[in-house]
Design a protein around this motif. Structure first.
Motif, PDB file in Angstrom:
ATOM      1  N   SER B  64       9.469   5.306  22.169  1.00  0.00           N
ATOM      2  CA  SER B  64       8.634   6.028  21.208  1.00  0.00           C
ATOM      3  C   SER B  64       8.450   5.154  19.985  1.00  0.00           C
ATOM      4  N   ARG B  65       7.214   4.907  19.643  1.00  0.00           N
ATOM      5  CA  ARG B  65       6.902   3.952  18.597  1.00  0.00           C
ATOM      6  C   ARG B  65       6.240   4.642  17.408  1.00  0.00           C
ATOM      7  N   VAL B  66       6.551   4.192  16.221  1.00  0.00           N
ATOM      8  CA  VAL B  66       5.954   4.763  15.010  1.00  0.00           C
ATOM      9  C   VAL B  66       4.485   4.386  14.939  1.00  0.00           C
ATOM     10  N   ARG B  67       3.672   5.366  14.640  1.00  0.00           N
ATOM     11  CA  ARG B  67       2.228   5.210  14.662  1.00  0.00           C
ATOM     12  C   ARG B  67       1.674   5.250  13.254  1.00  0.00           C
ATOM     13  N   GLU B  68       0.538   4.641  13.049  1.00  0.00           N
ATOM     14  CA  GLU B  68      -0.184   4.793  11.789  1.00  0.00           C
ATOM     15  C   GLU B  68      -0.789   6.186  11.770  1.00  0.00           C
ATOM     16  N   ARG B  69      -0.465   6.938  10.714  1.00  0.00           N
ATOM     17  CA  ARG B  69      -0.913   8.326  10.659  1.00  0.00           C
ATOM     18  C   ARG B  69      -2.145   8.390   9.778  1.00  0.00           C
ATOM     19  N   GLN B  70      -3.277   8.770  10.355  1.00  0.00           N
ATOM     20  CA  GLN B  70      -4.505   8.756   9.557  1.00  0.00           C
ATOM     21  C   GLN B  70      -4.871  10.134   9.035  1.00  0.00           C
ATOM     22  N   THR B  71      -4.795  10.277   7.735  1.00  0.00           N
ATOM     23  CA  THR B  71      -5.217  11.528   7.112  1.00  0.00           C
ATOM     24  C   THR B  71      -6.196  11.211   5.996  1.00  0.00           C
ATOM     25  N   SER B  72      -6.919  10.117   6.148  1.00  0.00           N
ATOM     26  CA  SER B  72      -7.728   9.613   5.045  1.00  0.00           C
ATOM     27  C   SER B  72      -8.712  10.643   4.525  1.00  0.00           C
ATOM     28  N   LEU B  73      -9.631  11.066   5.355  1.00  0.00           N
ATOM     29  CA  LEU B  73     -10.630  12.024   4.897  1.00  0.00           C
ATOM     30  C   LEU B  73     -10.453  13.345   5.616  1.00  0.00           C
ATOM     31  N   PHE B 121      -6.347  12.635 -12.426  1.00  0.00           N
ATOM     32  CA  PHE B 121      -7.643  12.346 -11.818  1.00  0.00           C
ATOM     33  C   PHE B 121      -7.780  10.862 -11.542  1.00  0.00           C
ATOM     34  N   PHE B 122      -8.409  10.542 -10.398  1.00  0.00           N
ATOM     35  CA  PHE B 122      -8.860   9.160 -10.222  1.00  0.00           C
ATOM     36  C   PHE B 122     -10.099   9.154  -9.346  1.00  0.00           C
ATOM     37  N   GLU B 123     -10.821   8.069  -9.419  1.00  0.00           N
ATOM     38  CA  GLU B 123     -12.141   7.985  -8.804  1.00  0.00           C
ATOM     39  C   GLU B 123     -12.301   6.612  -8.167  1.00  0.00           C
ATOM     40  N   ARG B 124     -12.758   6.605  -6.932  1.00  0.00           N
ATOM     41  CA  ARG B 124     -12.922   5.327  -6.237  1.00  0.00           C
ATOM     42  C   ARG B 124     -14.289   5.242  -5.582  1.00  0.00           C
ATOM     43  N   LEU B 125     -14.730   4.035  -5.417  1.00  0.00           N
ATOM     44  CA  LEU B 125     -15.993   3.795  -4.732  1.00  0.00           C
ATOM     45  C   LEU B 125     -15.689   2.961  -3.499  1.00  0.00           C
ATOM     46  N   ARG B 126     -16.102   3.491  -2.340  1.00  0.00           N
ATOM     47  CA  ARG B 126     -15.881   2.766  -1.083  1.00  0.00           C
ATOM     48  C   ARG B 126     -17.162   2.073  -0.701  1.00  0.00           C
ATOM     49  N   MET B 127     -17.055   0.804  -0.363  1.00  0.00           N
ATOM     50  CA  MET B 127     -18.250   0.029  -0.055  1.00  0.00           C
ATOM     51  C   MET B 127     -18.124  -0.692   1.277  1.00  0.00           C
ATOM     52  N   VAL B 128     -19.232  -0.778   1.971  1.00  0.00           N
ATOM     53  CA  VAL B 128     -19.308  -1.573   3.193  1.00  0.00           C
ATOM     54  C   VAL B 128     -20.398  -2.621   2.951  1.00  0.00           C
ATOM     55  N   ASP B 129     -20.024  -3.875   3.110  1.00  0.00           N
ATOM     56  CA  ASP B 129     -20.970  -4.966   2.840  1.00  0.00           C
ATOM     57  C   ASP B 129     -21.608  -4.826   1.455  1.00  0.00           C
ATOM     58  N   ASN B 130     -20.771  -4.544   0.478  1.00  0.00           N
ATOM     59  CA  ASN B 130     -21.218  -4.427  -0.915  1.00  0.00           C
ATOM     60  C   ASN B 130     -22.200  -3.281  -1.150  1.00  0.00           C
ATOM     61  N   LEU B 131     -22.369  -2.418  -0.139  1.00  0.00           N
ATOM     62  CA  LEU B 131     -23.226  -1.257  -0.313  1.00  0.00           C
ATOM     63  C   LEU B 131     -22.328  -0.032  -0.544  1.00  0.00           C
ATOM     64  N   PRO B 132     -22.497   0.654  -1.670  1.00  0.00           N
ATOM     65  CA  PRO B 132     -21.673   1.848  -1.919  1.00  0.00           C
ATOM     66  C   PRO B 132     -21.935   2.900  -0.852  1.00  0.00           C
ATOM     67  N   VAL B 133     -20.891   3.421  -0.260  1.00  0.00           N
ATOM     68  CA  VAL B 133     -21.047   4.381   0.829  1.00  0.00           C
ATOM     69  C   VAL B 133     -20.426   5.731   0.472  1.00  0.00           C
ATOM     70  N   VAL B 134     -19.270   5.713  -0.156  1.00  0.00           N
ATOM     71  CA  VAL B 134     -18.609   6.959  -0.519  1.00  0.00           C
ATOM     72  C   VAL B 134     -18.085   6.877  -1.946  1.00  0.00           C
ATOM     73  N   LEU B 135     -18.441   7.881  -2.735  1.00  0.00           N
ATOM     74  CA  LEU B 135     -17.838   8.055  -4.048  1.00  0.00           C
ATOM     75  C   LEU B 135     -16.814   9.163  -3.918  1.00  0.00           C
ATOM     76  N   GLU B 136     -15.573   8.859  -4.298  1.00  0.00           N
ATOM     77  CA  GLU B 136     -14.453   9.764  -4.044  1.00  0.00           C
ATOM     78  C   GLU B 136     -13.818  10.139  -5.372  1.00  0.00           C
ATOM     79  N   SER B 157      -3.257   2.810  -0.758  1.00  0.00           N
ATOM     80  CA  SER B 157      -3.525   4.149  -0.242  1.00  0.00           C
ATOM     81  C   SER B 157      -2.809   5.218  -1.057  1.00  0.00           C
ATOM     82  N   PHE B 158      -3.569   6.217  -1.451  1.00  0.00           N
ATOM     83  CA  PHE B 158      -3.014   7.342  -2.199  1.00  0.00           C
ATOM     84  C   PHE B 158      -2.016   8.114  -1.349  1.00  0.00           C
ATOM     85  N   PHE B 159      -2.404   8.393  -0.105  1.00  0.00           N
ATOM     86  CA  PHE B 159      -1.544   9.203   0.754  1.00  0.00           C
ATOM     87  C   PHE B 159      -0.285   8.460   1.169  1.00  0.00           C
ATOM     88  N   LYS B 160      -0.406   7.150   1.374  1.00  0.00           N
ATOM     89  CA  LYS B 160       0.803   6.370   1.675  1.00  0.00           C
ATOM     90  C   LYS B 160       1.746   6.385   0.481  1.00  0.00           C
TER      91      LYS B 160
END
Lengths: 233, 233
Positions: B64-73, B121-136, B157-160
DNA sequence: ATGTATAACTTGTACGTACAAGTTAAATTT
DNA sequence: AAATTTAACTTGTACGTACAAGTTATACAT
């Protein structure tokens, strides 16, 4: 076949066919033990799986009861559909199931196999208080659904029909969400101003029959009724 | 406390604290049996729960191996974030964690208890190829997070960070999705034309600490990168 | 050197037993 | 009649045993 899987599939089939209806209690664990000459360990393993897959709910001291299995919009449900029971909810067929063609409106790639089969289509409008909330357009291969066009929907539900009449269950889904401007045709049907933002949900439902994949495109007016979901555990 | 729960919580804590890292194998079931003087039935019950909650993955014959737990969105992930590894993904803090106030921008009702506590409060901007995709944009009570403002994020990571430094885990979430017109401020940050449709996702994350609920408002430009999710089984 | 069997591990299935804990209806006491 | 106890059910936890099935490194034979 493994014993616990045999028990599990047997019970599942009986649930699907309506031998055990929603709300019914399944035979107790010890009942099943004696009936199939197996130990409770094995029975419990089977029941655990049915629980995980959402077919039953358990209560200590009472028993295991058949549950309503909700796979309506994949993981997403429109707020007001299941929760707001008091609301005036209607579903109207804009197009009853008919023979159609595979269209580019389907955003998930249609499998090569599906493309060679005939394409069935139907379209529904979901309304809350006479306000159109979701336009739902569905495509799927009719190859494994004999006489589908002549079939009445079980309790008005497409998925219940698949389960009850064809023993086909949804085992997974992929979804993509987009915010778009309402095109003229949709704006009219949805009673929205043209250009208003609509939530476009593309879904590919995978079933336990490898030959049946369901492609759905949903267009939601989220102004009054946002689309919601939640999970716990 | 029940034995299997004690084993489960003990292992979970060690995973959270990094005693067992992602990819590490946990001690074998028989190891745990002798170490804690319990039977394999009990150990397996504990491991089964860890599997269900996404902490580990099992493989017959190996362990049994420890897994990356994804709860991002929550249940939703932006296509291109986890899948498209080759892409050029960036996250930029528009506002590092600061003391703020509970705002009406939070669409889920803020609990009465939270309202009496200080709001971080905190605010982040997620970008793919320098294009803003998600404002969080994220709000939460700082009551149970001592020194959070001075803390560096674990692996960005906030959750980590919550897991590693405060032993707090997300155990559920509710979401509401809306298609909206981009307001001027957002349109600018997201490099979109004003009035363009944006996907607005409101999330309430529930954690294993009753005093900590996280409220997030995400604004997604789905033109190039739709938001997606999938489930199977 | 290379392929093959073996042995020692791992998790998976299934057996059987015992009692704890929650539910409910019937029997008993008040 | 009403409240209480009891008994008979249910599922939940935990014990212990045995073997099946998958993995891997080592010993062995070719």
């Amino acid at each position: 076949m493994l014993k616990y899987q045999a028990i599990k599939e047997g019970l599942k089939k009986q649930i699907q066919q309506g031998v055990f209806k929603v709300g019914d209690y399944l035979p107790s664990e010890s009942d099943l033990c004696t009936r199939f000459s197996i130990t409770r360990t094995t029975v419990r393993k089977a029941m655990e799986e049915l629980l995980k897959e959402g077919y039953i709910e358990k209560q200590q001291g009472k028993g295991s009861r058949v549950r309503e299995r909700q796979t309506s919009l994949g993981l997403l449900t429109v707020k007001g559909f299941s929760e707001a029971v008091g609301q005036n909810i209607q579903t109207e067929f804009l197009q009853k199931p008919v023979l159609s063609v595979w269209t580019s409106e389907i955003l998930f790639p249609v499998s090569d196999h599906d493309k060679t089969e005939q394409c069935l289509f139907f379209e529904r409008l979901r309304m809350v208080d006479n306000l159109p909330v979701v336009l739902e357009r569905n495509w799927f291969s009719g190859a494994v659904l004999p006489d589908f066009l002549k079939t009445q929907f079980v309790e008005g539900s497409f998925f219940k029909t698949l389960s009850r009449k064809y023993l086909i269950e949804v085992i997974g889904s992929s979804q993509e969400l987009r915010a778009e401007r309402a095109e003229n045709h949709f704006a009219e049907v949805m009673q929205m101003e043209s250009g208003t933002p609509v939530l476009h949900i593309s879904i590919r439902f995978v079933t336990n029959n490898p030959q049946l994949t369901i492609y759905s495109e949903l267009y939601c007016n989220t102004k009054k009724y946002p689309v919601g979901n939640s999970y716990f555990l």
